[in-house]
Design a protein around this motif. Structure first.
Motif, PDB file in Angstrom:
ATOM      1  N   ASP A  31       1.010  -1.186  -0.058  1.00 30.79           N
ATOM      2  CA  ASP A  31      -0.060   0.102   0.048  1.00 30.79           C
ATOM      3  C   ASP A  31       1.068   1.174  -0.034  1.00 30.79           C
ATOM      4  N   LYS A  32       0.676   2.049  -1.148  1.00 25.68           N
ATOM      5  CA  LYS A  32       1.567   3.146  -1.084  1.00 25.68           C
ATOM      6  C   LYS A  32       0.979   4.448  -0.956  1.00 25.68           C
ATOM      7  N   SER A  33      -0.249   4.408  -0.411  1.00 21.57           N
ATOM      8  CA  SER A  33      -1.091   5.556  -0.004  1.00 21.57           C
ATOM      9  C   SER A  33      -0.547   6.390   0.900  1.00 21.57           C
ATOM     10  N   ASP A  34      -0.969   7.720   0.878  1.00 25.46           N
ATOM     11  CA  ASP A  34      -0.694   8.640   1.921  1.00 25.46           C
ATOM     12  C   ASP A  34      -1.129   8.261   3.072  1.00 25.46           C
ATOM     13  N   GLN A  70      -1.523   5.126   4.231  1.00 22.56           N
ATOM     14  CA  GLN A  70      -0.579   4.193   4.755  1.00 22.56           C
ATOM     15  C   GLN A  70       0.635   4.926   5.358  1.00 22.56           C
ATOM     16  N   ALA A  71       1.060   5.713   4.720  1.00 17.96           N
ATOM     17  CA  ALA A  71       2.156   6.513   5.291  1.00 17.96           C
ATOM     18  C   ALA A  71       2.120   7.130   6.662  1.00 17.96           C
ATOM     19  N   GLU A  72       0.960   7.952   6.466  1.00 12.44           N
ATOM     20  CA  GLU A  72       0.338   8.658   7.686  1.00 12.44           C
ATOM     21  C   GLU A  72       0.326   7.711   8.874  1.00 12.44           C
ATOM     22  N   LEU A  73      -0.501   6.622   8.663  1.00 10.52           N
ATOM     23  CA  LEU A  73      -0.493   5.660   9.611  1.00 10.52           C
ATOM     24  C   LEU A  73       0.554   5.032  10.368  1.00 10.52           C
ATOM     25  N   GLY A  74       1.875   4.859   9.493  1.00  5.88           N
ATOM     26  CA  GLY A  74       3.112   4.430   9.926  1.00  5.88           C
ATOM     27  C   GLY A  74       3.514   5.423  11.017  1.00  5.88           C
ATOM     28  N   ARG A  75       3.339   6.863  10.287  1.00  6.25           N
ATOM     29  CA  ARG A  75       3.984   7.872  11.393  1.00  6.25           C
ATOM     30  C   ARG A  75       3.163   7.901  12.687  1.00  6.25           C
ATOM     31  N   GLU A  76       1.949   7.614  12.514  1.00  6.11           N
ATOM     32  CA  GLU A  76       1.154   7.875  13.846  1.00  6.11           C
ATOM     33  C   GLU A  76       1.409   6.547  14.910  1.00  6.11           C
ATOM     34  N   ILE A  77       1.574   5.619  14.096  1.00 15.96           N
ATOM     35  CA  ILE A  77       1.762   4.345  15.195  1.00 15.96           C
ATOM     36  C   ILE A  77       3.310   4.473  15.716  1.00 15.96           C
ATOM     37  N   HIS A  78       4.167   4.953  15.018  1.00 13.12           N
ATOM     38  CA  HIS A  78       5.519   5.330  15.575  1.00 13.12           C
ATOM     39  C   HIS A  78       5.564   6.373  16.668  1.00 13.12           C
ATOM     40  N   ALA A  79       4.833   7.468  16.406  1.00 18.24           N
ATOM     41  CA  ALA A  79       4.655   8.552  17.564  1.00 18.24           C
ATOM     42  C   ALA A  79       3.798   7.908  18.718  1.00 18.24           C
ATOM     43  N   MET A  80       2.905   6.988  18.461  1.00 19.49           N
ATOM     44  CA  MET A  80       1.973   6.456  19.598  1.00 19.49           C
ATOM     45  C   MET A  80       2.823   5.322  20.371  1.00 19.49           C
ATOM     46  N   SER A  81       3.971   4.524  19.647  1.00 20.68           N
ATOM     47  CA  SER A  81       4.447   3.426  20.403  1.00 20.68           C
ATOM     48  C   SER A  81       5.744   4.216  21.194  1.00 20.68           C
ATOM     49  N   CYS A  82       6.266   5.329  20.603  1.00 20.41           N
ATOM     50  CA  CYS A  82       7.292   6.056  21.267  1.00 20.41           C
ATOM     51  C   CYS A  82       6.848   6.610  22.677  1.00 20.41           C
ATOM     52  N   ALA A  83       5.470   6.725  22.879  1.00 19.09           N
ATOM     53  CA  ALA A  83       4.776   7.333  24.163  1.00 19.09           C
ATOM     54  C   ALA A  83       4.274   6.188  24.785  1.00 19.09           C
TER      55      ALA A  83
END
Lengths: 657, 657
Positions: A353-356, A358-371
């Motif tokens: 999935d190359k959609s925006d 999917q990209a935004e979901l990846g960033r959001e999950i990264h931010a959530m997991s880091c907290a």
């Protein structure tokens, strides 16, 4: 002691609801079980479902009936023997093969549950098993590589803490900078490097590999370090999924955009932190189980000379323990839903999935997991310490396991990124999100959604009024947990907005005064970006718990107790931010603090009769819990139990001196 | 990173000031030592004096040169072997006889310093030694006694945790209710009971005595339990200082007033808590030493690609560690002065001082010790955990000792009274003081003085204005630590007054609503009496530290750094109470929080270049500290040190599997 007696509790059990759930052994704890406002079996059914309940029982029973897994509470076992035991048990787990590849595809949650079960038994074993199972996830970070010769430039480039590497690993996956003969660097790639001879376990030439030594906990797992000096490896050992080198030394890669390659790595790293958040929760579950059961049976003093009351009846003891029990339920739902988000993201990766989105979901999950990792691991670490203290001297005995839990949970604060450092990742995401938003660059809202700015921006004005109006009502009349939990939720929305604005302002101020980006960020962590990241994740956890209770699929009979837990969790975490709420003008006068304190104590009083049943839902069988004062029947305080816990000690005779 | 460089630091050393103080080994830490604004030797001299410095060195050197005390960092030693080692070392300490009876009479502080030194080496050893030295202080609590037959009525009346009783003790002092043949009970008396045969160590008939088993820490000390069943002891075994029984069964006592007898016991019990406050401080000293030295040598990232900076340069790391360093200095002065108060009280007891002043002093010391033990042990426990995390994975290695410190400090939160329960004693004292004051019954002020109501009552109005005036000035111009430390001091005075009033009001409210005294008190702990007791002791510690700096005997060259430590400690502890300061109207608007946060971070920045020197003052020699990353030369991060720390591990070869 002033909590209302619940006389009309009804156990509205659905059909087949408690099929397959074994009863809890009877004993002194029954006094509290009879007072519970809900059915613990219905709660278990609701939270886990038939399949998982049966799976957990299967795992637990298998371990209990295998002599290799037999143990005594508080055994004093040397490190080397612990490792040998973990090694043997690990081999046995491969025979049991509790979760097959097909199982994972059908229900990815099962893998997490297996980790829960093994961790409840022993985290070293769980870690050893999963490291071996997913062997290619072991990684070493090196700095130089040319012609496939691996070298560590100096001692500080040695890689430490690699799981299983201390004693037994024969091969390792090494991440290293790839240099081709033309001198060009193509960035990090992974290579398989043989580190030991499989027969002698001697290190290979050029490899210095050793053991980190005794740790504070998790000593069944051997962690190692490695330093390489001109180690030659064949070209085939490059794991060529993201890039390869031809025999004549040219670099070829299927990826055009290096950023996307890096993004995929970031996503994979989130998995570790999502898992750790859950692992910390499991530790908190065990500790709270021990402390609540102990508090419900241990009697000390009372209003009358001749009658002692359980320490759980004391408001102070409730206040020390029940917020952590509420945190267990809040984090139980959060970790489950967050794992599902992560699975969704991974499916997107697999489906290319190359959609925006999917990209935004990846960033959001990264931010959530880091907290979420900091929130989970710190809550567990503090909770375990509180449980240890709340059990007094009994908590200080090794056999009651609270020390082991504290030691085993501790690295969750450190690995996959130090908690304090990780929080910076989250605030970076939030600040960049806000900046893009302000510049009108984003058209998308967040996916999950953990942020919703167009709603949030109104909160600073609206909720102040709302808060005062509702609190007057609540304070004077009666506390309904539904309404109560909306109070901290509204406050958190305001708080995230306020801290976002403050952090942005602070960063701007530091840069304006001539500091570079590096210094400006460092000087904006304490009281700004760090608090922002914590408030953000607490809000997310609270919002999801609140939504669960509102969900129409949530059984009506459970809503009341879940609502109280949600309200208690929200208000309790909010107390850490009250000064900021005053500072920013969201609170004023004495009423807000009065309200919050009164609500917390009232909720504690309402929940104390449910506490034992709430713990029955999260507790593993006695064999797994392995803590005499945490036994399900509550017979911890009899002479026979005490002496049984001391069978390995001499009562009448000493052997020493 | 933005802290001002101190270029004109002058080491104004007095004559003979550093005589006998050995230099610190040179190494990477010198970078920071050269930046220090004061002379660490002058500070050591000021805090301890020649005699104590020489005494400590003597103890440390004696242990280091005795092979029996040799050890490796992070050794993995089974419990039984730990006990044997502690037992042998304990016997050796009796040979060394570091502090004679005459020494104690001349300088009672030496006994505390000896305990500091032994504890820095190993708390089990210190405890074992002092329990044996003061053998008659071991006590067992029993409920029934007749014709000198000792019985425990049931299992719950068994006495647990008696030090040394687990394996080796042959005789024990038992506190039991004394019944004479006429059936009358004369209250608690102490008896010597033989529990084991000195030759075989078998339990005596009727005595069930055993080992508590492995604990989370302090495993060199064996703690035991005892249950008695009709154990006959000779009449002579009654310790007859407070009461005796004649051969024909009549009771005789020199004391007329049973309350005074009980009061004397309370005073004696305070000694334990005074000591524990100090023991917790010693643990914090060790942990802070390790973490500060590590942070000053460990480099990670930096403003430029090719240059990494010590993690101590990060504001976040400063904020995590330096407040605990400030707490060390605040508590160092407090524990010393408090010990002196206690000695004064004991001298009064010896001199049979029956004055009101002496009685009031006893009550005040009881109240202070019941809060200072919680403050000290919690500060240490949290500080050790923060230090552990601040050292990352290195902090998680057993050889660096932070885990041992956490485990060894932990029982300080529990024994001699659970921290939360003890705080109730303090608030009881404060509330009764206030009540008497309001009724005009007391003509005396407190002796020490930890309370001074006629001054305090004005604070609620005066200091609000004062605070706002000073904070505007400070915030905009420059921070002078003298002025800054007066801000939290004023706030604390207000806080103690406010919480006293609130607690009294809450208690009255609970009683008015029909609750008995027992319930009313229980329901007034959380957010009221408990907070009151904490604020009271924090105020006392801060006030004494503040006074020390104002004292004209304090060297001018040290005032600046001590002032900063004092201000940091006061502001940092005050952050826990900010919501209450707003609630009560002492704070309003955003300025107070802004000021406090800015001041804390500014002070951290000012103190970071002094941190290594401040740690040199409190650190024991490397042999005693026994933590590779805490070494005095700072050579913790070299390959040779790392491998030296792993000599007991195989680097190239594994023996297992």
């Amino acid at each position: 002691m002033s909590a209302p007696a619940i006389t009309d509790a009804k156990y509205v059990l659905g059909e087949k609801m408690d099929e397959g759930i074994p009863d809890i052994p009877s004993g002194p704890l029954d006094i509290y079980r009879k007072k519970a406002s809900f059915s613990w079996k219905q709660m278990l059914q609701f939270l886990e479902g038939d399949e998982i309940i049966a799976f957990k029982q299967h795992v637990f029973r298998t371990l209990e009936s295998d002599p290799l897994f037999a143990r005594q509470p508080g055994e004093d076992i040397p490190v080397e023997q612990k490792r040998e035991l973990a090694f043997r048990r690990c081999k046995q787990l491969f025979k049991y093969d509790f979760v097959t590849r097909d199982d994972v595809m059908q229900n990815p949650w099962k893998m997490t549950i297996l980790n829960d079960c093994l961790g409840m038994y022993d985290w070293s074993l769980g870690a050893k098993y999963f490291l071996n199972k997913g062997v290619t996830t072991d990684s070493l970070l090196m700095l130089c590589l040319s012609e496939f010769v691996i070298s560590s430039p100096d001692f500080e480039a040695a890689k430490f803490w690699v799981g299983n590497l201390g004693k037994t690993a024969t091969h390792s996956v090494v991440f290293a900078q790839l240099y081709t003969p033309d001198g060009q660097c193509h960035g990090l790639h992974s290579f398989i490097v043989q580190v030991r001879d499989p027969k002698t376990l001697l290190a290979m030439p050029g490899v210095m590999v050793g053991d980190m030594g005794k740790k504070l906990g998790q000593n069944g797992l051997d962690n190692g370090f490695a330093i390489f000096h001109n180690v030659r490896i064949p070209r085939e050992n490059l794991l060529n999924k993201t890039g390869d080198v031809t025999p004549d030394g040219r670099y070829v890669s299927p990826f055009k955009d290096p950023n996307k390659r890096f993004g995929a790595s970031l996503g994979a790293l989130s998995g570790g932190r999502v898992g750790i958040t859950r692992m910390a929760l499991v530790n908190l579950k065990l500790a709270v189980t021990v402390a609540v059961r102990f508090s419900a049976t241990r009697r000390q003093f009372g209003p009358k000379e001749d009658e002692e009351i359980p320490v759980l009846e004391y408001q102070l003891q409730q206040w020390r323990l029940l917020p952590f029990l509420a945190a267990v339920y809040a984090l139980e739902h959060f970790t489950r839903s967050f794992c599902m988000n992560f699975v969704e993201f991974q499916i997107g990766l697999l489906m290319k999935d190359k959609s925006d989105r999917q990209a935004e979901l990846g960033r959001e999950i990264h931010a959530m997991s880091c907290a979420s990792k900091p929130l989970g691991s710190w809550t567990a670490q503090r909770g375990i310490q509180e449980c240890r203290e709340a059990c007094g001297g009994h908590g200080y005995l090794a056999m009651n396991r609270l020390g082991e839990l504290r030691d085993d949970n501790d690295p969750n604060c450190t690995y996959e990124g130090d908690n304090n450092v990780l929080l910076q990742q989250t605030s970076n995401y939030l600040l960049s999100w806000m900046q893009h938003k302000q510049q009108g660059l984003y058209t998308l809202e967040t996916n999950l959604p953990t942020l919703n700015f167009h709603t949030l921006l109104y909160y600073s004005f609206q909720t102040l009024i709302q808060f005062l109006a509702s609190s007057v009502h609540l304070f004077n009349v009666i506390i309904s947990s539904d309404v109560v939990s909306s109070v901290p939720l509204a406050a958190y929305k305001w708080l995230v907005c306020f801290l976002l604005g403050e952090s942005q302002r602070k960063l701007f101020h530091e840069k304006s005064s001539g500091l570079g980006d590096f210094e400006a960020r460092n000087n904006s962590q304490v009281y700004y970006c760090r608090s922002l990241a914590i408030a953000y994740i607490e809000h997310t956890v609270l919002q999801r718990f609140h939504d669960l209770i509102q969900d129409e699929q949530t059984p009506a009979a459970l809503r009341s107790v879940l609502g109280r837990l949600c309200a208690l969790y929200g208000l309790w975490t909010l107390t850490n931010h009250m000064a900021i709420l005053y500072q920013g003008g969201y609170f004023s006068g004495r009423q807000p603090v009065d309200f919050i304190h009164t609500a917390i104590l009232t909720l504690c009083g309402q929940l104390k009769d449910d506490a034992v049943a709430l713990v029955d839902v999260i507790a593993p069988p006695d064999f797994i819990l392995n803590s005499p004062i945490g036994k399900a029947d509550g017979e911890s305080y009899s002479l026979s139990t005490f002496l049984a816990g001391h069978t390995f000690l001499s009562i009448r005779k000493t052997e020493l001196y």
